[in-house]
Design an enzyme around this catalytic site. Structure first.
Site, PDB file in Angstrom:
ATOM      1  N   ARG A  41       0.883  -1.168   0.000  1.00 12.29           N
ATOM      2  CA  ARG A  41       0.000   0.000   0.000  1.00 12.29           C
ATOM      3  C   ARG A  41       0.917   1.213   0.000  1.00 12.29           C
ATOM      4  NH1 ARG A  41      -2.768   4.089   0.121  1.00 12.29           N
ATOM      5  NH2 ARG A  41      -4.863   4.279   0.931  1.00 12.29           N
ATOM      6  N   GLU A  49     -11.165   5.185  -5.888  1.00 11.62           N
ATOM      7  CA  GLU A  49     -11.385   3.739  -5.929  1.00 11.62           C
ATOM      8  C   GLU A  49     -11.678   3.255  -7.354  1.00 11.62           C
ATOM      9  OE1 GLU A  49     -10.929   1.607  -3.523  1.00 11.62           O
ATOM     10  OE2 GLU A  49     -10.654   3.077  -1.919  1.00 11.62           O
ATOM     11  N   ARG A  96      -0.562  -5.742   4.435  1.00 11.72           N
ATOM     12  CA  ARG A  96       0.223  -5.151   3.351  1.00 11.72           C
ATOM     13  C   ARG A  96       1.358  -4.311   3.929  1.00 11.72           C
ATOM     14  NH1 ARG A  96      -4.705  -2.191   0.331  1.00 11.72           N
ATOM     15  NH2 ARG A  96      -4.745  -1.352   2.435  1.00 11.72           N
TER      16      ARG A  96
END
Length: 166
Positions: A41, A49, A96
């Site tokens: 990330r 998005e 992540r």
């Protein structure tokens, strides 16, 4: 005079590898030198998005936002199959690596903000990145780059909150 502590957050780990997948404008996957896959990330930014769709069934689990696809493509054009260095600053709740992505001497996270494809994610920014990223966002807004072609684009955190409320 008093010595001031370093204000920049030091990386908890540095990883090098090749970008194998771009998930959206702020999430990638790399394969490191040992062949391990690392989901990443991008630190300090939040992009519109993209549509989340099941590849097998075609079912859409989450709609996308305006400029989500453009942010995805911008990151893809910068990083697909490139050798990068990650300065990992944290691990998020999804496991992540939260990292600054370096392509040679280019801070790709900051570039995404400068190019107008991401917000400086103030909620999660530490010094010295906060001022750099916020300044990059303000400049992109002034010059109407990327998503700032719109007068008042909806931030992704508001978009996600709206979806959860439904």
């Amino acid at each position: 005079l008093f010595a001031l502590p370093a204000l920049a957050k030091e990386p908890i780990r540095v990883i090098e590898g090749v970008v194998t997948k771009i998930s959206d404008g702020d999430t990638i996957q790399i394969k490191d030198s040992l062949g391990s896959k690392v989901k990443v990330r991008l630190y300090g930014i939040d992009c519109p998005e993209t549509v989340k769709q099941n590849k097998r069934t075609g079912n859409i689990s989450m709609p996308g936002q305006q400029y989500g696809e453009e942010a995805f493509r911008a990151l893809q054009n910068k990083l697909q199959r490139q050798h990068v260095r990650l300065d990992v600053l944290d691990i998020d709740r999804y496991g992540r690596a939260v990292a600054i992505v370096w392509l040679r001497n280019r801070n790709i996270n900051q570039e995404m903000v400068s190019d107008g494809w991401a917000w400086a994610f103030r909620k999660y920014l530490d010094r010295p990145h906060a001022s750099e990223y916020i300044e990059a966002e303000e400049q992109a807004r002034k010059t109407h780059k990327g998503l700032w072609q719109e007068n008042n684009p909806q931030p992704p955190w508001e978009f996600r909150k709206q979806l959860r409320a439904r």
